[in-house]
Design a protein around this motif. Sequence first.
Motif, mmCIF file in Angstrom:
data_model
loop_
_atom_site.group_PDB
_atom_site.id
_atom_site.type_symbol
_atom_site.label_atom_id
_atom_site.label_comp_id
_atom_site.label_asym_id
_atom_site.label_seq_id
_atom_site.Cartn_x
_atom_site.Cartn_y
_atom_site.Cartn_z
ATOM 1 N N ALA A 352 46.269 58.577 24.778
ATOM 2 C CA ALA A 352 45.245 57.599 24.417
ATOM 3 C C ALA A 352 45.667 56.166 24.728
ATOM 4 O O ALA A 352 44.828 55.337 25.100
ATOM 5 N N CYS A 353 46.960 55.844 24.585
ATOM 6 C CA CYS A 353 47.417 54.487 24.894
ATOM 7 C C CYS A 353 47.097 54.109 26.337
ATOM 8 O O CYS A 353 46.815 52.945 26.632
ATOM 9 N N ASN A 354 47.169 55.079 27.235
ATOM 10 C CA ASN A 354 46.891 54.788 28.638
ATOM 11 C C ASN A 354 45.467 54.285 28.819
ATOM 12 O O ASN A 354 45.210 53.322 29.550
ATOM 13 N N SER A 355 44.517 54.966 28.165
ATOM 14 C CA SER A 355 43.118 54.555 28.309
ATOM 15 C C SER A 355 42.875 53.208 27.642
ATOM 16 O O SER A 355 42.111 52.374 28.158
ATOM 17 N N TYR A 356 43.498 52.980 26.500
ATOM 18 C CA TYR A 356 43.422 51.664 25.839
ATOM 19 C C TYR A 356 43.846 50.568 26.818
ATOM 20 O O TYR A 356 43.176 49.527 26.944
ATOM 21 N N ASN A 357 44.943 50.791 27.515
ATOM 22 C CA ASN A 357 45.439 49.774 28.433
ATOM 23 C C ASN A 357 44.620 49.690 29.719
ATOM 24 O O ASN A 357 44.433 48.607 30.276
ATOM 25 N N MET A 358 44.115 50.826 30.209
ATOM 26 C CA MET A 358 43.280 50.771 31.408
ATOM 27 C C MET A 358 41.986 50.010 31.140
ATOM 28 O O MET A 358 41.455 49.323 32.028
ATOM 29 N N LEU A 359 41.445 50.100 29.938
ATOM 30 C CA LEU A 359 40.262 49.311 29.596
ATOM 31 C C LEU A 359 40.588 47.816 29.610
ATOM 32 O O LEU A 359 39.777 46.993 30.064
ATOM 33 N N LYS A 360 41.753 47.448 29.117
ATOM 34 C CA LYS A 360 42.158 46.043 29.156
ATOM 35 C C LYS A 360 42.266 45.550 30.599
ATOM 36 O O LYS A 360 41.792 44.455 30.934
ATOM 37 N N LEU A 361 42.884 46.361 31.456
ATOM 38 C CA LEU A 361 43.023 45.969 32.853
ATOM 39 C C LEU A 361 41.662 45.866 33.532
ATOM 40 O O LEU A 361 41.402 44.936 34.314
ATOM 41 N N THR A 362 40.768 46.795 33.223
ATOM 42 C CA THR A 362 39.430 46.776 33.812
ATOM 43 C C THR A 362 38.700 45.489 33.461
ATOM 44 O O THR A 362 37.998 44.902 34.304
ATOM 45 N N ARG A 363 38.853 45.016 32.241
ATOM 46 C CA ARG A 363 38.191 43.761 31.839
ATOM 47 C C ARG A 363 38.672 42.577 32.678
ATOM 48 O O ARG A 363 37.880 41.715 33.072
ATOM 49 N N LEU A 365 39.866 42.662 35.788
ATOM 50 C CA LEU A 365 39.368 42.774 37.158
ATOM 51 C C LEU A 365 37.872 42.473 37.222
ATOM 52 O O LEU A 365 37.391 41.865 38.191
ATOM 53 N N TYR A 366 37.137 42.891 36.218
ATOM 54 C CA TYR A 366 35.707 42.575 36.178
ATOM 55 C C TYR A 366 35.481 41.075 36.038
ATOM 56 O O TYR A 366 34.548 40.516 36.638
ATOM 57 N N ALA A 367 36.319 40.417 35.251
ATOM 58 C CA ALA A 367 36.149 38.978 35.046
ATOM 59 C C ALA A 367 36.264 38.202 36.347
ATOM 60 O O ALA A 367 35.656 37.136 36.505
ATOM 61 N N TRP A 368 37.033 38.725 37.314
ATOM 62 C CA TRP A 368 37.175 38.056 38.604
ATOM 63 C C TRP A 368 36.034 38.400 39.547
ATOM 64 O O TRP A 368 35.707 37.624 40.445
ATOM 65 N N GLN A 369 35.452 39.578 39.369
ATOM 66 C CA GLN A 369 34.459 40.096 40.315
ATOM 67 C C GLN A 369 33.416 40.883 39.526
ATOM 68 O O GLN A 369 33.545 42.083 39.352
ATOM 69 N N PRO A 370 32.390 40.216 39.037
ATOM 70 C CA PRO A 370 31.437 40.878 38.141
ATOM 71 C C PRO A 370 30.503 41.853 38.857
ATOM 72 O O PRO A 370 29.310 41.589 39.046
ATOM 73 N N CYS A 371 31.072 42.991 39.258
ATOM 74 C CA CYS A 371 30.293 44.080 39.839
ATOM 75 C C CYS A 371 30.188 45.202 38.814
ATOM 76 O O CYS A 371 31.136 45.477 38.066
ATOM 77 N N ALA A 372 29.055 45.857 38.798
ATOM 78 C CA ALA A 372 28.783 46.866 37.777
ATOM 79 C C ALA A 372 29.717 48.064 37.870
ATOM 80 O O ALA A 372 29.920 48.771 36.885
ATOM 81 N N ASP A 373 30.299 48.313 39.052
ATOM 82 C CA ASP A 373 31.186 49.462 39.211
ATOM 83 C C ASP A 373 32.326 49.452 38.192
ATOM 84 O O ASP A 373 32.758 50.496 37.717
ATOM 85 N N TRP A 374 32.854 48.263 37.900
ATOM 86 C CA TRP A 374 33.955 48.194 36.936
ATOM 87 C C TRP A 374 33.539 48.771 35.589
ATOM 88 O O TRP A 374 34.315 49.449 34.917
#
Length: 795
Positions: A352-363, A365-374
């Motif tokens: 579960a920690c992995n997904s917690y951290n992947m969500l943080k990373l996704t945020r 990357l989205y902040a730099w490039q606001p595409c819906a795919d993220w």
Amino acid sequence: MSHVSRRGVTRRTLLAGASALVVAGRASAALPADRITKVAPVPMRDVTLKPSPFADAFAANRRYLLSLDPERLLHNFYVSAGLPAPRPVYAGWEAQGIAGHSLGHWLSACSLVVANTGDAAVAARLDHALAEMARIQAAHGDGYCGGTTVDRDGKTVDGKIVFEEVRRGDIRTGGFDLNGGWVPLYTWHKVHAGLLDAHRLAGNRRALPITLGLAGYLAGVLEPLSEAQMQQVLRAEHGGLNEAYADTYALTGDPRWLRMAEKIRHRAVLDPLTAGRDQLAGLHANTQIPKLIGLARLYELTETPQHAAAARFFHDRVVRHHSYVIGGNSEREHFGQPDQLSKRITEATCEACNSYNMLKLTRHLYAWQPCADWFDTYERIQLNHILAHQRPDTGQFVYFMPLAPGARRSYSTAEESFWCCVGSGMESHAKHADSIFWHDVAPAGALYVNLYIASRLDWRDRGLALDLDTRMPAEGEATLTIRRAPRAVQRIALRMPGWAAGATVALNGRPAAATMRDGYAVIERRWRAGDRLRVVLPMRLRAEPVADDPSLVAFAHGPLVLAADCGPASAAYDGMGPALAVDGPAVAALRADDAADVHRFTARGALGEPLTLSPFYAQYDRRTAVYFPTFTTAAWVMAKPGYLRAQAERQALARRTVDVAYLGEMQPERDHLFTASKPETVQLHGRSARKLRAGETITLTLRRRPGAAVLRVVYWGDQVKDRALTIRVDGTPVATERREGPAQEGFVAIDYPLRAAGEQGKSAAVVQFAGETGEIDLYEVRMMSAVEAESPSLT
């Protein structure tokens, strides 16, 4: 309706100073303007969750946060500072050298709750913890404030000794230890991050001085180290220390903290990723993800393009080549070879920690490039893994999310676990309001609706208020109703998910004039109170094959992964998992169940057994099957005999089983009158267990039938060699377990014959394990009826 297609204390006082996670803390004029961040989340204080599974998870998590005593979480901190500890330490990981990591996550989780709701009770509990931490730090006098302990010469000593040894250049690590301390830098990061969140999100004035003292102490340890010495330190798991120092720099403008953030660069992992090379196989997954979050934060502060390249490349490789259908990644906590998952679908998938951290990373990357795919990625993980990993009734958490056929979830206990995934779980379920609405950083920019979660928005900065009403994920519809709007024109951008082909948007009952941009339907107008936007997101059934074995498929309906119900978690499972025989596409094997909800499907297994599939996340107390071997009808004729043999072996075991206790799990232990001289729960190799050391005992009671019996105990193979325990049944010694020869790989089940007891009229047996030498983890104890003598077998 127009058709749109998808392209590739008072509340105010408590919330003072709180800000969004991605762009928080631009407090110093010394920092350059952030030119990287294009969008940011609407402040959590402006978002209120309405009734939904997310609100239920938030409420359960709040209850759990308030049930925890910060003075118990601080027990080792008091002892380290030479202060009386007012409350005893918790059990589980908190009673071990890693104590303190839970405190850091608890600080962050409480801060998130305060930022979202202004909760006075949580704010008061948080403030008390910070006041005690300030007192502890003052007692040290040098900025240190930690709870790490380490074993030296058979004694438990204060872990501060590890940091002072490193300061002198004495550095020893095997990867998860530093000079014998269990991941002290990982724990340090959790506390540092929790203090930052208390300052930025909860607006607590006590937090920043403690943070700076903490940052200064560790910087004093690490700054003198040479590059080679630093790389040796960084071989030990160190969490997101680079991110914590980067955020401290963002808050203060002090270049010392930026230099520290850049010094904490683990080259053996980050240099290949920066060069675009996937060398993740064999690496401990969650050790790596925070390093990339730190690089992403550094990119926002320094605009160094290599940092962004590494973060993007890593995210792409993990999401597209190392992740399972629920969005989680890793097996037994480690990455495997890319696109090789078919042999790694076990009971130890998706930490579960992995997904917690992947969500943080996704945020980021989205902040730099606001595409819906993220946010397609974000939604998949949040719905199918994060919601699944917390029981909404008790608020307890799952470490691994097992995807093996017939697997069940193993939940933490309130006061005896404190695994890493308990800590990250506290945060994950405190932040369900933090990513629903985002906005352009530029003035007069768009409002982005990224997650269809029932909520109310009161966006104070822009004067816009609306209700988002939906039963998502139960249905694919949502309605936004404007309650208040500015006089100026405002753009609202609605995410059109990749799974929602044929989505439509209507404004006040008529087709909306929407412009498609980067996966969003954008409506620009001067909004008025009462305006209604209705979004319809068609949910369709699809099969998702495994890359290295396309005949092995999982099913999803809309955003939800489906799973077959394999029976209650409390019952033994004697099957191999269902297979499907179907000529044509795999989805042809499933039929919608019109009598139930839209996510319920039925099928006929290859052996003719009826199957019911429904959303995986909600099957909290069921055994499930997520991946299905599929055959053509002709191929099934050839495969069936081998399948039946393996099925028969499992069924024979089930018939012989009288009772079974899964150790380290609350309800099974209660059901079997579990007692222990030192109750320590561990979660290793994908299963919960109890640790038994020399001089300790574990006792439980199992049912038995009349006549001879067999007691089967499941160990981890390499723990049986050169270690010993004695087993007694009803007070009579049965065996002293000590195996010679090479260690065995994997779980090993060892059988111990028991005398007939039927003539004594006994229907239960009291089983005691006594540790003799070393330490052994006990996973499972099974009482079975006797058959001819059997040799130890791998499970």
